[in-house]
Design an enzyme around this catalytic site. Structure first.
Site, PDB file in Angstrom:
ATOM      1  N   ASN A 397       0.824  -1.200   0.000  1.00  0.00           N
ATOM      2  CA  ASN A 397       0.000   0.000   0.000  1.00  0.00           C
ATOM      3  C   ASN A 397       0.863   1.257   0.000  1.00  0.00           C
ATOM      4  OD1 ASN A 397      -1.861   2.013   0.436  1.00  0.00           O
ATOM      5  ND2 ASN A 397      -3.101   0.817   1.841  1.00  0.00           N
ATOM      6  N   ASP A 398       1.491   1.549   1.123  1.00  0.00           N
ATOM      7  CA  ASP A 398       2.241   2.806   1.230  1.00  0.00           C
ATOM      8  C   ASP A 398       3.385   2.900   0.217  1.00  0.00           C
ATOM      9  OD1 ASP A 398       0.595   3.564   3.323  1.00  0.00           O
ATOM     10  OD2 ASP A 398       1.846   2.534   4.788  1.00  0.00           O
TER      11      ASP A 398
END
Lengths: 477, 103
Positions: A397-398
């Site tokens: 995600n990040d």
């Protein structure tokens, strides 16, 4: 009398051999080809030193059999527990295990310091005449070791999901600063005024500071923190080694202290953060989140996703820690083999901090049997994304969040990312709509050419494989 | 006992050694190496053994016992997890063979 001398000489020789083996061991661990023999060499080194120490009888007057028995019990019990636990623990949980074992080392170093300081304070110890330098290093080593111990335990608890990700209160930095300063001052005071009650207070404050220091640090930064505490423990061991006049401890501890510091800096660099920033800026807990994102996440069914993959030539898979949590790496590799069998180019793109520590994802993929030449580093793969027909993001995600490049208000602004946003089409396999480890919304998920496949990692991979076979009837071509 | 300046030289040389031997480590080995260096400071066990071995009062025995217990955990646990990680890296030398491992 003569035998005592020979025994002493043999012990010293064993320590020397241990120091050499430990350094060579680390050296060998720095290359993939020799890595495994490296840990074995180091293991033999410690074993030799431990066995030799059983013959250490330099206590004037009395050799306490009782102590030898206690040593044996402590080693046997602890080794058994740590060994069994270490064998059982899943590869995904490695980082917190390293944190835990590291904390134990820090505690051990602190205990050596405590024993020396309290012994000197009560004058009951034969070695009550510690030099000022020895006392000073005993205090500093104990301070660092104590911080490393309680800090590592908090890091372990956080990564193991036993504790809320962050813990904050008003004026926290002030309280932390005061606690550290108090521990340091009392410690330094104790160097010249050894008194039991001050020493106990010193240890209490040092242990407390380790907790306070680690509590506000978010999970995303934990790898850097664990690595830092690893270096801390090394230094503490080196200092306590000086207190005891044990050169093997000095050398091994200092080598780890320096190597660990370098490793910490490399990790922080990979995350585009300074170590000070990690420790004092309270990143990674969500907190003041970035701006709202317009648009919506567009879902896709597994069959449609399989069709997209079937038509693609170049596929890049971006695995994140979420994939490992779902234990999906084997299935993903099976999916990859199905794609390769259909003549597609498949690569794995690894962010330097994918997983919980740098290199952790490589360990997990290696465990699943993914060959090395299919795994690419961030710098190598980023220019290839514009030519990528379908990028599959699974559990990451990040590290694929474009906000790191575009949004100055984002807490991850400036962190190097994988440019998945440049791929022609992206499929994100994700269990739900939640945010990532850093608690930030991800623009990529809202892009027009991104489709969300909401499913458990294993499940999704299974369905994609089935979908591929449904398209061409299961054959290769 | 080690003389002050001699110790300073020792610290300095050991620090350079530590810095030097891992300065060219590929990223893929960062995790095992951190784990491995974690094991290396498990040598602290030796120091804790000496502390407990020289203990003359009950509370020194308690502190020493805790120290040995923690140190042994550091050494044994650190060794096991590092070995397990590096064991898998062996397959990287023969990617063709590794391909079959994926089931």
């Amino acid at each position: 009398m003569e035998t005592a001398k020979i025994v002493s000489l043999l012990i010293q020789a064993s320590y020397f051999a241990a120091a050499v083996l430990l350094i060579l061991g680390i050296k060998r661990m720095a290359s993939p080809v020799t890595a495994r023999s490296g840990i074995q060499w180091a293991g033999i080194g410690v074993l030799i030193a431990v066995i030799a120490t059983f013959f250490h009888t330099e206590v004037p007057g009395h050799v306490l059999i009782e102590n030898a028995v206690l040593i044996f019990i402590a080693i046997a019990a602890s080794t058994a527990i740590a060994w069994i636990w270490g064998k059982k623990v899943a590869m995904t949980d490695m980082p917190q295990m390293v944190a835990l074992y590291n904390g134990m080392g820090g505690g051990s170093a602190a205990a050596i310091g405590a024993s020396a300081l309290l012994g000197a304070a009560t004058q009951s110890h034969f070695e009550s005449h510690l030099t000022t330098t020895q006392t000073l290093l005993a205090v500093i080593g104990a301070l660092i070791g104590s911080i490393s111990m309680t800090g590592s335990i908090i890091a372990w608890a956080k990564l193991d999901g036993r504790m809320d990700k962050t813990f904050r209160f008003g004026g926290q930095k002030l309280v932390n600063g005061a606690c550290f300063l108090a521990a340091l001052l009392i410690g330094l005071y104790s160097v010249w005024h050894l008194q039991t009650q001050w020493i106990i207070l010193f240890f209490a404050l040092a242990l407390l500071f380790g907790v306070l220091m680690t509590l506000p640090i978010g999970g995303a930064d934990m790898p850097v923190v664990i690595s830092l505490y690893n270096a801390f423990t090394g230094l503490a061991v080196g200092f306590e080694g000086y207190v005891q006049g044990n050169i093997a401890l000095i050398i091994a501890g200092t080598v780890v202290g320096a190597a660990g510091t370098l490793l910490t800096r490399l990790m922080a660099k990979a995350m585009n953060r300074s170590i000070a920033n990690v420790l004092f800026s309270n990143f990674g807990g969500g907190g003041a989140s970035a701006q709202e994102i317009k648009g919506s996440q567009k879902p896709i069914e597994a069959d449609d996703a399989a069709s997209l993959l079937y038509m693609a030539d170049n596929v890049i898979i971006v695995p994140g820690y979420g994939m490992a949590v779902a234990q999906a790496q084997h299935k993903i590799w099976e999916l990859s083999k199905n794609l390769i069998a259909r003549g597609k180019s498949v690569k794995f793109a690894i962010h330097p901090v994918a997983g919980r520590m740098p290199g952790h994802m490589n360990v997990l993929l290696a465990e699943a049997g993914v060959p090395y030449d299919l795994i690419a580093d961030m710098d190598d793969i980023n220019p290839e994304f514009p030519n990528c027909d379908v990028a599959i993001v699974i559990g990451a995600n990040d590290v694929v969040n474009p906000a790191a490049k575009t949004d100055k208000s984002s807490p991850i602004y400036g962190m190097p990312i994988l440019d998945v946003a440049n791929a022609k089409q992206t499929i994100v396999i994700k269990r739900g709509k939640g945010t990532g480890f850093a608690g930030i919304e991800n623009e990529l998920f809202y892009q027009d050419n991104t489709r969300m496949l909401y499913a458990d990692g294993q499940d999704a991979a299974n369905k994609l494989i089935a979908g591929l076979k449904a398209v061409d009837g299961g054959g290769g071509h | 006992m080690i003389d002050g300046f001699l110790a300073l030289y020792l610290f300095m040389l050991a620090a350079f050694t530590g810095h030097e031997i891992i300065s060219r480590v590929p990223v893929i080995l960062h995790t095992p190496l951190m784990s491995g260096s974690n094991f290396v400071h498990g040598i602290v066990l030796v120091g804790a053994m000496i502390a407990l071995g020289e203990a003359t009062t009950w509370w020194q025995q308690v502190i020493g016992f805790v120290g040995v217990f923690l140190g042994a955990g550091n050494a044994a646990g650190g060794y096991v997890v590092t070995e397990r990680m590096l064991e898998m890296f062996k397959s990287s030398k023969k990617p063709a063979a590794a391909g079959e491992g994926g089931k």
